[in-house]
Design a protein around this motif. Sequence first.
Motif, PDB file in Angstrom:
ATOM      1  N   ILE A 146      -4.291  10.174  23.259  1.00 26.07           N
ATOM      2  CA  ILE A 146      -4.668   8.340  23.342  1.00 26.07           C
ATOM      3  C   ILE A 146      -5.203   7.723  23.966  1.00 26.07           C
ATOM      4  O   ILE A 146      -5.569   6.170  24.316  1.00 26.07           O
ATOM      5  N   TYR A 147      -5.761   7.775  24.810  1.00 25.67           N
ATOM      6  CA  TYR A 147      -6.215   7.588  26.236  1.00 25.67           C
ATOM      7  C   TYR A 147      -8.001   8.673  27.154  1.00 25.67           C
ATOM      8  O   TYR A 147      -6.872  10.315  26.595  1.00 25.67           O
ATOM      9  N   ILE A 148      -8.560   8.584  26.865  1.00 29.93           N
ATOM     10  CA  ILE A 148      -9.649   9.092  27.118  1.00 29.93           C
ATOM     11  C   ILE A 148     -10.600   8.887  28.112  1.00 29.93           C
ATOM     12  O   ILE A 148     -11.239   7.189  27.759  1.00 29.93           O
ATOM     13  N   ASP A 149     -10.705   9.584  29.440  1.00 29.24           N
ATOM     14  CA  ASP A 149     -11.417   8.251  30.816  1.00 29.24           C
ATOM     15  C   ASP A 149     -13.324   8.031  29.747  1.00 29.24           C
ATOM     16  O   ASP A 149     -14.227   9.541  29.259  1.00 29.24           O
ATOM     17  N   PRO A 150     -14.096   6.896  29.796  1.00 32.41           N
ATOM     18  CA  PRO A 150     -14.781   6.913  29.078  1.00 32.41           C
ATOM     19  C   PRO A 150     -16.359   7.943  29.808  1.00 32.41           C
ATOM     20  O   PRO A 150     -16.951   8.184  28.434  1.00 32.41           O
ATOM     21  N   LYS A 151     -16.327   8.194  30.890  1.00 36.31           N
ATOM     22  CA  LYS A 151     -17.364   8.854  31.786  1.00 36.31           C
ATOM     23  C   LYS A 151     -17.402  10.656  30.981  1.00 36.31           C
ATOM     24  O   LYS A 151     -18.235  10.829  30.664  1.00 36.31           O
ATOM     25  N   PHE A 152     -16.226  10.324  30.108  1.00 39.66           N
ATOM     26  CA  PHE A 152     -15.918  11.606  29.480  1.00 39.66           C
ATOM     27  C   PHE A 152     -16.448  11.537  27.987  1.00 39.66           C
ATOM     28  O   PHE A 152     -16.473  13.043  27.428  1.00 39.66           O
ATOM     29  N   ASP A 153     -16.908  10.677  27.254  1.00 41.58           N
ATOM     30  CA  ASP A 153     -17.629  10.342  25.857  1.00 41.58           C
ATOM     31  C   ASP A 153     -18.850  11.084  25.898  1.00 41.58           C
ATOM     32  O   ASP A 153     -19.590   9.758  26.681  1.00 41.58           O
ATOM     33  N   ILE A 154     -19.197  11.919  25.011  1.00 35.38           N
ATOM     34  CA  ILE A 154     -20.502  12.074  25.334  1.00 35.38           C
ATOM     35  C   ILE A 154     -21.664  11.482  24.119  1.00 35.38           C
ATOM     36  O   ILE A 154     -21.809  12.342  23.397  1.00 35.38           O
ATOM     37  N   THR A 155     -20.674  10.963  22.941  1.00 32.02           N
ATOM     38  CA  THR A 155     -20.986  10.356  21.933  1.00 32.02           C
ATOM     39  C   THR A 155     -22.500  10.075  22.322  1.00 32.02           C
ATOM     40  O   THR A 155     -23.456   9.842  21.278  1.00 32.02           O
ATOM     41  N   LEU A 156     -22.656   9.451  23.478  1.00 33.66           N
ATOM     42  CA  LEU A 156     -24.831   8.485  23.316  1.00 33.66           C
ATOM     43  C   LEU A 156     -25.328   9.403  23.526  1.00 33.66           C
ATOM     44  O   LEU A 156     -26.197   9.691  23.364  1.00 33.66           O
ATOM     45  N   LYS A 157     -24.754  10.875  24.445  1.00 32.99           N
ATOM     46  CA  LYS A 157     -25.530  12.104  24.614  1.00 32.99           C
ATOM     47  C   LYS A 157     -25.801  12.306  23.081  1.00 32.99           C
ATOM     48  O   LYS A 157     -27.289  12.944  22.913  1.00 32.99           O
ATOM     49  N   VAL A 158     -25.241  12.726  22.502  1.00 29.46           N
ATOM     50  CA  VAL A 158     -25.111  13.108  21.097  1.00 29.46           C
ATOM     51  C   VAL A 158     -25.974  12.888  20.191  1.00 29.46           C
ATOM     52  O   VAL A 158     -26.652  13.544  19.771  1.00 29.46           O
ATOM     53  N   LEU A 159     -25.858  11.072  20.163  1.00 30.59           N
ATOM     54  CA  LEU A 159     -26.542  10.377  19.273  1.00 30.59           C
ATOM     55  C   LEU A 159     -28.127  10.762  19.782  1.00 30.59           C
ATOM     56  O   LEU A 159     -29.227  10.601  18.959  1.00 30.59           O
ATOM     57  N   LYS A 160     -28.499  10.471  21.431  1.00 29.08           N
ATOM     58  CA  LYS A 160     -29.808  10.637  21.614  1.00 29.08           C
ATOM     59  C   LYS A 160     -30.392  11.885  21.131  1.00 29.08           C
ATOM     60  O   LYS A 160     -31.742  12.122  21.108  1.00 29.08           O
ATOM     61  N   LYS A 161     -29.476  13.298  21.679  1.00 31.61           N
ATOM     62  CA  LYS A 161     -29.942  14.235  21.075  1.00 31.61           C
ATOM     63  C   LYS A 161     -30.103  13.934  19.902  1.00 31.61           C
ATOM     64  O   LYS A 161     -31.400  15.643  19.316  1.00 31.61           O
ATOM     65  N   LEU A 162     -29.808  13.642  19.280  1.00 31.53           N
ATOM     66  CA  LEU A 162     -30.100  13.610  17.037  1.00 31.53           C
ATOM     67  C   LEU A 162     -31.136  12.429  17.160  1.00 31.53           C
ATOM     68  O   LEU A 162     -31.302  12.675  16.013  1.00 31.53           O
ATOM     69  N   GLY A 163     -31.317  12.305  18.860  1.00 35.23           N
ATOM     70  CA  GLY A 163     -33.181  11.105  17.842  1.00 35.23           C
ATOM     71  C   GLY A 163     -32.130   9.629  17.558  1.00 35.23           C
ATOM     72  O   GLY A 163     -33.321   9.122  16.617  1.00 35.23           O
ATOM     73  N   ILE A 164     -31.160   9.456  17.793  1.00 36.38           N
ATOM     74  CA  ILE A 164     -30.900   8.015  17.348  1.00 36.38           C
ATOM     75  C   ILE A 164     -30.481   6.827  18.104  1.00 36.38           C
ATOM     76  O   ILE A 164     -29.991   7.124  19.353  1.00 36.38           O
ATOM     77  N   GLU A 165     -32.067   5.625  17.967  1.00 36.56           N
ATOM     78  CA  GLU A 165     -31.336   5.329  18.578  1.00 36.56           C
ATOM     79  C   GLU A 165     -30.324   4.277  18.520  1.00 36.56           C
ATOM     80  O   GLU A 165     -29.546   3.516  17.306  1.00 36.56           O
ATOM     81  N   VAL A 166     -29.216   3.664  19.450  1.00 38.68           N
ATOM     82  CA  VAL A 166     -28.480   3.108  19.797  1.00 38.68           C
ATOM     83  C   VAL A 166     -28.668   1.565  20.437  1.00 38.68           C
ATOM     84  O   VAL A 166     -29.421   1.676  21.861  1.00 38.68           O
ATOM     85  N   LYS A 167     -28.543   0.350  19.685  1.00 36.05           N
ATOM     86  CA  LYS A 167     -28.556  -0.388  20.448  1.00 36.05           C
ATOM     87  C   LYS A 167     -27.684  -0.964  22.107  1.00 36.05           C
ATOM     88  O   LYS A 167     -26.893   0.204  21.985  1.00 36.05           O
ATOM     89  N   GLU A 168     -28.485  -1.314  22.655  1.00 31.78           N
ATOM     90  CA  GLU A 168     -27.795  -1.870  24.090  1.00 31.78           C
ATOM     91  C   GLU A 168     -25.934  -2.246  23.951  1.00 31.78           C
ATOM     92  O   GLU A 168     -25.248  -1.990  24.812  1.00 31.78           O
ATOM     93  N   ASP A 169     -26.314  -2.950  23.717  1.00 29.84           N
ATOM     94  CA  ASP A 169     -24.949  -3.738  23.094  1.00 29.84           C
ATOM     95  C   ASP A 169     -23.273  -2.711  21.983  1.00 29.84           C
ATOM     96  O   ASP A 169     -22.688  -3.703  21.590  1.00 29.84           O
ATOM     97  N   ALA A 170     -23.934  -1.756  21.505  1.00 20.50           N
ATOM     98  CA  ALA A 170     -22.981  -1.065  20.494  1.00 20.50           C
ATOM     99  C   ALA A 170     -21.197  -0.500  21.425  1.00 20.50           C
ATOM    100  O   ALA A 170     -21.879  -0.019  22.695  1.00 20.50           O
ATOM    101  N   GLU A 171     -20.984  -0.559  21.004  1.00 18.63           N
ATOM    102  CA  GLU A 171     -19.777  -0.213  22.076  1.00 18.63           C
ATOM    103  C   GLU A 171     -19.385   1.414  21.117  1.00 18.63           C
ATOM    104  O   GLU A 171     -19.251   1.324  20.237  1.00 18.63           O
ATOM    105  N   VAL A 172     -18.851   2.135  21.923  1.00 15.59           N
ATOM    106  CA  VAL A 172     -19.122   3.541  21.684  1.00 15.59           C
ATOM    107  C   VAL A 172     -17.327   3.364  21.372  1.00 15.59           C
ATOM    108  O   VAL A 172     -16.437   4.279  20.518  1.00 15.59           O
ATOM    109  N   ILE A 173     -15.867   3.193  22.459  1.00 16.55           N
ATOM    110  CA  ILE A 173     -14.956   3.567  22.843  1.00 16.55           C
ATOM    111  C   ILE A 173     -14.132   1.245  21.576  1.00 16.55           C
ATOM    112  O   ILE A 173     -14.585   0.700  22.983  1.00 16.55           O
ATOM    113  N   PRO A 174     -13.645   1.296  20.596  1.00 20.88           N
ATOM    114  CA  PRO A 174     -13.485   0.174  20.439  1.00 20.88           C
ATOM    115  C   PRO A 174     -12.056  -0.503  21.328  1.00 20.88           C
ATOM    116  O   PRO A 174     -11.361   0.919  21.716  1.00 20.88           O
ATOM    117  N   GLU A 175     -11.952  -0.720  22.155  1.00 19.49           N
ATOM    118  CA  GLU A 175     -10.796  -1.370  23.219  1.00 19.49           C
ATOM    119  C   GLU A 175      -9.888  -2.177  22.417  1.00 19.49           C
ATOM    120  O   GLU A 175     -10.236  -3.065  21.086  1.00 19.49           O
TER     121      GLU A 175
END
Length: 175
Positions: A146-175
């Motif tokens: 129900i909670y995970i510290d955002p600094k341990f979220d590797i979603t953006l790293k995985v996207l980068k590794k896959l070569g997928i560009e993410v817009k700067e304003d994109a949120e990984v974890i909805p609030e």
Amino acid sequence: MKHIICIALLIFSLSSFAQTKVGTVNNEYILSQMPEIKDVEEKLKVYSAKLDSTIQEKYTAYREVVAEYNEKDQEGMNDVMKKIKQKEIIDLEEDLKKLQQNSSQMLQLQQDEYLRPLYNKIGTAIEAIVKEEGFTQIFDENNSIIYIDPKFDITLKVLKKLGIEVKEDAEVIPE
């Protein structure tokens, strides 16, 4: 040399364990202890009684139409009238079944609406404790995170590794 590698691995694994702090919380128990729950339960009883009353009204109307059909059938109704009454009975049966099915869903939706502020209140308290005590992950009674510290979220790293560009304003974890 092997000893140095083993020691280095041990220190690395200990330091990585030291960085994480995991906790659990039983939301349902907390919810049951909140004074606001009595009000929610009362509101749900009232809403449930209202739904039951509506179902009972429909059932009474259905029984009256069936009784009327049976009485007139004995007196000799023509075929056109029989078909009209039979269709009316079938329509009432279908309406009654739909209402019974939908009432449990409507009750669930109403319960969710009433409980949402309480869960938000619990969530706010959890967030405060997480910040105060440095938790990195919190699990609930169902072992769901129900909670995970955002600094341990590797979603953006995985996207980068896959070569997928993410817009700067994109949120990984909805609030």
